[in-house]
Design a protein around this motif. Sequence first.
Motif, PDB file in Angstrom:
ATOM      1  N   GLN A  35       4.502   9.011   5.042  1.00  0.00           N
ATOM      2  CA  GLN A  35       3.936  10.139   4.303  1.00  0.00           C
ATOM      3  C   GLN A  35       4.422  11.458   4.898  1.00  0.00           C
ATOM      4  O   GLN A  35       4.752  12.404   4.177  1.00  0.00           O
ATOM      5  CB  GLN A  35       2.402  10.091   4.354  1.00  0.00           C
ATOM      6  CG  GLN A  35       1.790   8.892   3.673  1.00  0.00           C
ATOM      7  CD  GLN A  35       1.924   8.969   2.173  1.00  0.00           C
ATOM      8  OE1 GLN A  35       1.500   9.932   1.559  1.00  0.00           O
ATOM      9  NE2 GLN A  35       2.518   7.956   1.587  1.00  0.00           N
ATOM     10  N   TYR A  37       0.771  14.496   8.568  1.00  0.00           N
ATOM     11  CA  TYR A  37      -0.191  13.952   9.520  1.00  0.00           C
ATOM     12  C   TYR A  37       0.129  14.362  10.962  1.00  0.00           C
ATOM     13  O   TYR A  37      -0.763  14.487  11.773  1.00  0.00           O
ATOM     14  CB  TYR A  37      -0.231  12.423   9.449  1.00  0.00           C
ATOM     15  CG  TYR A  37      -0.948  11.918   8.235  1.00  0.00           C
ATOM     16  CD1 TYR A  37      -2.336  11.959   8.175  1.00  0.00           C
ATOM     17  CD2 TYR A  37      -0.252  11.399   7.159  1.00  0.00           C
ATOM     18  CE1 TYR A  37      -3.018  11.496   7.062  1.00  0.00           C
ATOM     19  CE2 TYR A  37      -0.927  10.920   6.041  1.00  0.00           C
ATOM     20  CZ  TYR A  37      -2.298  10.975   6.003  1.00  0.00           C
ATOM     21  OH  TYR A  37      -2.971  10.517   4.902  1.00  0.00           O
ATOM     22  N   ASP A  85       0.796  -1.223   0.000  1.00  0.00           N
ATOM     23  CA  ASP A  85       0.000   0.000   0.000  1.00  0.00           C
ATOM     24  C   ASP A  85       0.835   1.283   0.000  1.00  0.00           C
ATOM     25  O   ASP A  85       0.300   2.361   0.237  1.00  0.00           O
ATOM     26  CB  ASP A  85      -0.931   0.006   1.217  1.00  0.00           C
ATOM     27  CG  ASP A  85      -1.885  -1.171   1.207  1.00  0.00           C
ATOM     28  OD1 ASP A  85      -2.244  -1.625   0.104  1.00  0.00           O
ATOM     29  OD2 ASP A  85      -2.272  -1.633   2.290  1.00  0.00           O
ATOM     30  N   ASN A 120       1.935   3.226  -2.222  1.00  0.00           N
ATOM     31  CA  ASN A 120       1.511   4.303  -3.124  1.00  0.00           C
ATOM     32  C   ASN A 120       0.002   4.502  -3.165  1.00  0.00           C
ATOM     33  O   ASN A 120      -0.500   5.218  -4.024  1.00  0.00           O
ATOM     34  CB  ASN A 120       2.051   4.037  -4.528  1.00  0.00           C
ATOM     35  CG  ASN A 120       3.562   4.062  -4.551  1.00  0.00           C
ATOM     36  OD1 ASN A 120       4.181   4.945  -3.982  1.00  0.00           O
ATOM     37  ND2 ASN A 120       4.161   3.059  -5.175  1.00  0.00           N
ATOM     38  N   ARG A 121      -0.708   3.864  -2.256  1.00  0.00           N
ATOM     39  CA  ARG A 121      -2.158   4.035  -2.188  1.00  0.00           C
ATOM     40  C   ARG A 121      -2.508   5.249  -1.345  1.00  0.00           C
ATOM     41  O   ARG A 121      -1.779   5.611  -0.431  1.00  0.00           O
ATOM     42  CB  ARG A 121      -2.815   2.811  -1.547  1.00  0.00           C
ATOM     43  CG  ARG A 121      -2.904   1.624  -2.473  1.00  0.00           C
ATOM     44  CD  ARG A 121      -3.621   0.465  -1.852  1.00  0.00           C
ATOM     45  NE  ARG A 121      -4.977   0.815  -1.442  1.00  0.00           N
ATOM     46  CZ  ARG A 121      -5.682   0.100  -0.587  1.00  0.00           C
ATOM     47  NH1 ARG A 121      -5.170  -0.983  -0.034  1.00  0.00           N
ATOM     48  NH2 ARG A 121      -6.910   0.460  -0.270  1.00  0.00           N
ATOM     49  N   ALA A 122      -3.627   5.843  -1.648  1.00  0.00           N
ATOM     50  CA  ALA A 122      -4.152   6.936  -0.833  1.00  0.00           C
ATOM     51  C   ALA A 122      -5.026   6.318   0.247  1.00  0.00           C
ATOM     52  O   ALA A 122      -6.014   5.652  -0.049  1.00  0.00           O
ATOM     53  CB  ALA A 122      -4.959   7.901  -1.684  1.00  0.00           C
ATOM     54  N   TRP A 152       2.630   3.791   7.671  1.00  0.00           N
ATOM     55  CA  TRP A 152       2.303   4.399   6.379  1.00  0.00           C
ATOM     56  C   TRP A 152       2.177   5.909   6.526  1.00  0.00           C
ATOM     57  O   TRP A 152       2.749   6.667   5.748  1.00  0.00           O
ATOM     58  CB  TRP A 152       1.013   3.781   5.835  1.00  0.00           C
ATOM     59  CG  TRP A 152       0.570   4.374   4.536  1.00  0.00           C
ATOM     60  CD1 TRP A 152       0.901   3.938   3.283  1.00  0.00           C
ATOM     61  CD2 TRP A 152      -0.259   5.525   4.354  1.00  0.00           C
ATOM     62  NE1 TRP A 152       0.315   4.752   2.334  1.00  0.00           N
ATOM     63  CE2 TRP A 152      -0.406   5.737   2.975  1.00  0.00           C
ATOM     64  CE3 TRP A 152      -0.897   6.400   5.233  1.00  0.00           C
ATOM     65  CZ2 TRP A 152      -1.152   6.780   2.456  1.00  0.00           C
ATOM     66  CZ3 TRP A 152      -1.648   7.443   4.716  1.00  0.00           C
ATOM     67  CH2 TRP A 152      -1.767   7.617   3.341  1.00  0.00           C
ATOM     68  N   GLN A 177       4.944  14.161   1.920  1.00  0.00           N
ATOM     69  CA  GLN A 177       3.757  13.980   1.098  1.00  0.00           C
ATOM     70  C   GLN A 177       2.491  14.480   1.785  1.00  0.00           C
ATOM     71  O   GLN A 177       1.609  15.031   1.149  1.00  0.00           O
ATOM     72  CB  GLN A 177       3.609  12.518   0.706  1.00  0.00           C
ATOM     73  CG  GLN A 177       4.755  12.049  -0.183  1.00  0.00           C
ATOM     74  CD  GLN A 177       4.641  10.590  -0.509  1.00  0.00           C
ATOM     75  OE1 GLN A 177       3.635  10.145  -1.040  1.00  0.00           O
ATOM     76  NE2 GLN A 177       5.681   9.830  -0.185  1.00  0.00           N
ATOM     77  N   LYS A 178       2.405  14.263   3.109  1.00  0.00           N
ATOM     78  CA  LYS A 178       1.243  14.734   3.850  1.00  0.00           C
ATOM     79  C   LYS A 178       1.621  14.868   5.322  1.00  0.00           C
ATOM     80  O   LYS A 178       2.071  13.900   5.934  1.00  0.00           O
ATOM     81  CB  LYS A 178       0.067  13.776   3.686  1.00  0.00           C
ATOM     82  CG  LYS A 178      -1.222  14.350   4.226  1.00  0.00           C
ATOM     83  CD  LYS A 178      -2.424  13.654   3.637  1.00  0.00           C
ATOM     84  CE  LYS A 178      -3.687  14.349   4.128  1.00  0.00           C
ATOM     85  NZ  LYS A 178      -4.879  13.717   3.631  1.00  0.00           N
ATOM     86  N   ASN A 210      -7.081   6.856   4.034  1.00  0.00           N
ATOM     87  CA  ASN A 210      -7.704   7.879   4.879  1.00  0.00           C
ATOM     88  C   ASN A 210      -7.250   7.646   6.316  1.00  0.00           C
ATOM     89  O   ASN A 210      -7.884   6.905   7.063  1.00  0.00           O
ATOM     90  CB  ASN A 210      -9.233   7.793   4.759  1.00  0.00           C
ATOM     91  CG  ASN A 210      -9.919   8.896   5.537  1.00  0.00           C
ATOM     92  OD1 ASN A 210      -9.330   9.942   5.780  1.00  0.00           O
ATOM     93  ND2 ASN A 210     -11.149   8.653   5.928  1.00  0.00           N
TER      94      ASN A 210
END
Length: 112
Positions: free
Chosen positions: A61, A69, A11, A13-15, A57, A66-67, A17
């Motif tokens: 990110q 969190y 996972d 490269n998966r988006a 994960w 990338q994000k 939630n």
Amino acid sequence: MFSPSVNIVRDANRALNYIPTENTKRIVSQLLADYQTGIRAFTMIGSYGTGKSAFLWALEQNLTGQKPYFRDKLFGAGHTEVVRFVGEYQSLANVMAERYGLEPGVLYPTKI
């Protein structure tokens, strides 16, 4: 296809939630505090289905920009490379040798 579990390799490269909890925010703060004192290796232990892989994960990110969190630039500026491994019933040295195209059992010089 619905899959309730997260696999850090499958996972990558998966988006997903991901919603940080107070517990995961506290864990990240502890990781950062330990890192600042010189600790560079950490162990995550928990029962199946408690979110360990989803946390990793989200941490990846965050670390790779990338994000955000948790926090921006958790462990300093610059490029962060994440190496993903999922446990296997074989020698970690052999798994790493295979991953990097090295011959198992050979001692390679290190850069100091």
